[in-house]
Design a protein around this motif. Structure first.
Motif: not given
Length: 997
Positions: A237-244, A295-304
């Protein structure tokens, strides 16, 4: 590793293999498409326009085919990067919903060492303007302390784990933490209309005060609400990902990836409508390499997770929100989930515009709902169109409206964090602006506090408006400069602990965080009781505002209602424990039932058409009657005022209150402001001199001892700081003196003496009560604690709990322990309810120093609307050392009921009180039977004659070794014949979330 985690690992391994195949197919398609495009572009220059056009059509067809191939691949194959699927993500959520009691804090986080902490994980940097701190940095090496196993807080919301880290951090902050930024303090330029819910920003304070009406008032006192909002959002929707998932992430890099804070409108990261600066750091998803995405997808705390129906990645995101209050009138009980009804997350006026808006994925900063897009809390209600999941926990606020477009699948949720009482930027004045912090300025001479009348012109401050906006050329009020942190020491207009309006002090914060973990009830009770005795449980209290007025029934707020029982109404109740109020009646009183309130001074001016010519206690009309801790009661016919110091029950003649005119010095509330640490003010002086000095009233509560040049004036509340400040005048306020005066910490008195002409304001710090009257409720798990007894003068040995339960202050400082505990038999509990008056061990508390009162209480845990509270049943204790008559029981002696005797002979030696209901003669040693407990009964009738007193000096607490079970508050007669308060209290703030296992 848990079973569900191992299953997820296997699925991720499978995903990795599928990703390899998928990657090869994708690369082949990309290579083929690129080759065609290159060849077409090269041939364009050598072909005719018609041929080029034809080839362009072929190219478009080829692109359409490629798109179809890719779409089918996406449908057929798990995404080519190692993301959790929605099924996996929801499985983890379901597992947490079983593990935890509800939504709330799993870990508090560690608080900052050296700062002022609020419970665990929340701290205050007093020199930091308009902010509080949650936990410490998740990864930073900060100076953190506390019981939490994590530095940063962890919250579970609707089964989703949320790691709170780096909220609000910016380049000026040298540590990682969660800085919750707050709006500026009220400056007198906004009005709130309670009839419409509208807040209006005016150009200046003068315009704002001019615009006031009966319902539209300038905001000079308010509470700000802090809460955590979470929602699910498509990354595309915004083409943005945020840490955590933190859209307020304040650090410019994450795992070596550079982040930017200009990728979306600023409102997306704002704490509230008032915040135009906070910008969260994120990164364009489309700009990341496959390795970075993995990396973003594999870390659970990013909730993706990947949702196949949405055909895209979803991230659970969050922001901390701070809603600027419109007044002080938040409904705390609905905020923390304690309401059993469908209460709205917002102000308690019921207007739609007074409800908190859901923001979610919106880039708007709007905080207040106008279209029903608000948060809702009720576990039994299901929206007719959204069919929201309900019933999991009572502490989660849910998105109410369907189709609002602010969250994927209407997934917005919220949990409360804190309510923060704000001071204001105006000049402090005890009559016109008790919440102000600023000073007045005399140009060329410096800054003046309100009592500098020798320099201020008469009447310079004559209204609340003057405290915000006045300039006569020489003197002026300075809003926003003095009374602030940057204004510096000595420029505040206050003499208490709340020096600066932009500093947030721990005493202003009501902690609304709830522990999401399932709690052991026995441990919870014992831990909470230890905190209660130590005085570390937090509460909320108000500072009164005292006025003088006169009137009679139905014409003013100072009316005294005196009715026969037949006129009492069950529909209306007492206002704040007092017996006056516009259009309010006494609640229906049972015979002998009493209610108590603050000290008052009353002068009855006329009796109208009744026979009332004097107060029954002997006070004539037009003379002041001073009542310390007054009570009202009924004998099923008349209402009475009682002075507990003299124990006189002063009955009025019959007649309705409408015919009795009175003048009354009475307390009201100070603008509804609430504190854990109260900026308390006591008022010393004759009522008429107080009224003349402060014709518009003054902040504080009257001390019911007239100044007479004596010393030892009792403070109304327990003083908990080291300095007692006094502002006093002997000329009805024409001039003032301000100085610190002596204080006896043990007796809790002002040690100075006061002239009869003086009017004095004593300023000190006092901790608020943390319990309140409640209906006796069932006990969780049938568990009870030990009986707690205290008469200590120390707040860390029960002298915060003691006045919270009885409004009495312990004064004992003896070396013998001044608080003790006694066991109660578990057999006293049946079916999760206390039996009537459970028995406990015999008390052995020593005779008190300074004639100190005491209290005893039985702690249990009760549950209300899904939340745990500490419940306390108990009674006040009064020690009594009577005058004894020496008696030899072998002689002919007449014993009179209620009298005390010291028997000097035979085995019955000791101290006794006569309890028979008639005169009785005891003749010889053989004519009585001494019972196991030492009491004496008369042989022929087995009727109790004398009760043995327990203490060696003959004095006793009159305790009957029972705990009364009542609703709210009542009275009973102890074994010494004293009337004592009995009660049922609950803690004001819930302790945790109830669960079934």
């Amino acid at each position: 590793m848990s079973t569900i985690e191992s299953q997820i690992q296997k699925l991720n391994d499978t995903n990795a293999e599928l990703a390899r195949v998928n990657n090869e197919l994708t690369n082949t398609v990309r290579t083929h498409t690129s080759k065609i495009n290159n060849e077409v572009e090269a041939a364009k220059n050598t072909m005719s326009a018609a041929t080029a056009s034809a080839i362009s059509e072929v190219k478009a067809d080829a692109n359409a085919v490629n798109a179809e191939i890719k779409a089918r691949m996406d449908d057929a194959v798990v995404p080519w990067l190692p993301a959790m699927t929605k099924v996996q993500f929801d499985a983890l959520r379901a597992d947490r919903k079983q593990k935890y009691a509800g939504s709330g804090f799993v870990e508090w986080g560690k608080h900052r060492n050296g700062w002022e902490n609020i419970n665990e994980g929340m701290s205050i940097e007093v020199t930091g303007s308009n902010r509080i701190n949650l936990g410490s940095g998740l990864h930073a090496n900060t100076n953190a302390i506390g019981q939490s196993s994590l530095k940063a807080p962890r919250v579970v919301m609707d089964g989703v784990n949320i790691e709170l880290d780096s909220v609000g951090v910016n380049a000026s902050i040298s540590y990682q933490a969660n800085l919750v930024l707050l709006p500026p303090a009220p400056d007198g330029t906004k009005t709130y209309d309670s009839a419409t819910g509208t807040v209006t920003q005016h150009t200046n304070a003068e315009v704002a005060f001019t615009s006031e009406t009966a319902t539209n008032k300038v905001i000079t006192s308010r509470k700000d609400l802090v809460f955590l909002e979470s929602w699910h959002e498509r990354i595309s929707d915004k083409d943005i990902v945020y840490p955590l998932g933190n859209v307020q992430y304040g650090v410019s890099s994450y795992e070596g990836i550079a982040l930017s804070n200009n990728l979306v409108a600023q409102g997306y990261s704002a704490f509230g409508e008032w915040d135009e600066n906070t910008k969260g750091y994120g990164v364009r998803w489309s700009s990341l390499t496959d390795v970075q995405k993995a990396m973003f997808l594999s870390e659970l705390e990013n909730n993706i997770y990947y949702d196949p129906q949405a055909k895209g990645y979803i991230q659970v995101r969050y922001r901390i929100r701070v809603v600027e209050g419109k007044s002080n009138d938040w409904d705390e009980r609905t905020i923390n989930g304690a309401s059993a009804s469908g209460a709205i997350f917002g102000l308690n006026y019921g207007l739609n515009v007074n409800r908190i808006a859901v923001r979610g994925q919106s880039v708007s900063r709007i905080d207040w709902a106008v279209d029903g897009n608000n948060f809702f809390h009720n576990q039994t209600w299901i929206h007719s169109t959204t069919n929201l999941e309900v019933g999991y926990d009572r502490t989660l606020w849910r998105q109410r409206s369907a189709g609002a477009g602010v969250a994927f699948n209407n997934s917005a949720r919220a949990v409360p964090i804190a309510l923060i009482q704000r001071m204001n930027q105006g000049a402090y004045h005890p009559s016109y602006n008790p919440m102000g912090c600023a000073s007045l300025e005399e140009r060329g001479y410096g800054f003046l506090k309100w009592y500098r009348n020798e320099r201020l012109p008469e009447g310079f401050v004559a209204s609340t408006s003057d405290c915000f906006n006045k300039d006569d050329g020489m003197f002026n009020t300075i809003v926003g400069i003095t009374g602030s942190i940057s204004g510096g020491t000595g420029r505040s207009g206050r003499s208490d602990q709340y020096e600066y309006y932009d500093a947030i002090y721990a005493g202003q914060v009501e902690d609304l965080r709830l522990n999401a973990n399932k709690l052991d009830v026995n441990k919870l009770r014992e831990d909470t009781m230890r905190k209660a005795v130590a005085g570390t449980l937090r509460g909320a209290g108000k500072v009164p505002f005292t006025k003088m007025g006169k009137g009679n029934c139905f014409d003013s707020a100072i009316t005294i209602y005196i009715y026969k029982a037949a006129h009492l109404s069950e529909e209306n109740t007492l206002i704040d424990g007092t017996f006056f109020g516009a259009n309010s009646y006494l609640s229906s009183l049972k015979n002998g039932q009493k209610f108590k309130g603050a000290p008052v001074a009353i002068k009855f001016l006329s009796a109208g058409n009744t026979n009332l010519t004097t107060y029954a206690g002997g006070t004539a009309l037009n003379q002041w009657l001073f009542i310390d801790d007054f009570s009202i009661e009924s004998n099923n016919q008349l209402i009475a005022l009682t002075n507990p110091k003299t124990q006189n029950v002063n009955w009025f003649s019959e007649g309705r209150g409408a015919t009795i005119e009175a003048e009354l010095l009475y307390p009201t509330e100070q603008q509804g402001a609430e504190f854990d640490s109260l900026p308390w003010v006591d008022i010393i002086g004759h009522p008429e001199r107080i009224a003349t000095t402060f014709p518009n009233g003054v902040v504080g509560q009257w001390v019911p001892k007239l100044p007479d040049n004596s010393s030892g004036y009792p403070l109304n509340r327990k003083m908990t700081n080291a300095v007692l400040n006094a502002s006093y005048s002997r000329d009805l306020g024409a001039t003032w003196t301000n100085t610190n005066v002596g204080h006896n910490a043990l007796l809790n008195t002002s040690s100075g003496s006061w002239n009869p002409e003086v009017v004095t304001l004593l300023t000190y710090e006092s901790q608020a009560n943390f319990t309140e009257l409640a209906t006796s409720s069932n006990i969780v798990d049938s568990c009870v604690g030990d009986i707690f007894v205290s008469l200590s003068a120390s707040t860390n040995q029960g002298n915060r709990l003691h006045p919270s339960l009885t409004n009495k202050i312990g004064k004992s400082g003896v070396s013998d322990p001044t608080f003790k505990s006694y066991s109660v038999a578990s057999s006293q509990v049946m079916n999760d309810k206390l039996l009537y008056e459970p028995k406990h061990q015999l008390m052995d508390v020593a005779k008190p120093a300074n004639n100190s009162p005491a209290v005893k209480a039985l702690p249990t845990i009760t549950e209300k609307n899904g939340l745990y509270y500490l419940q306390l049943h108990g009674a006040e204790l009064k020690h009594h050392t009577p005058t004894f008559t020496d008696v030899n029981p072998s002689s002919n002696t007449t014993y009179t009921e209620g009298n005390f005797y010291r028997l000097t002979n035979y085995g019955a030696k000791g101290y006794y009180v006569c309890e028979v209901t008639k005169t009785f003669v005891l003749y010889t040693n053989t004519d009585y039977i001494q019972m196991e407990n030492g009491d004496i009964t008369h042989g022929p009738t087995n009727q109790v004659v004398l009760r043995k007193l327990n203490t060696a000096d003959g004095g006793s607490w009159g305790d009957d070794q029972t705990i009364p079970i009542v609703n709210g508050e009542d009275v009973k007669t102890d074994l010494n014949g004293n009337t004592v308060k009995v009660f049922c209290h609950h803690t004001q703030i819930p302790l945790g979330i109830a669960h079934n296992d």
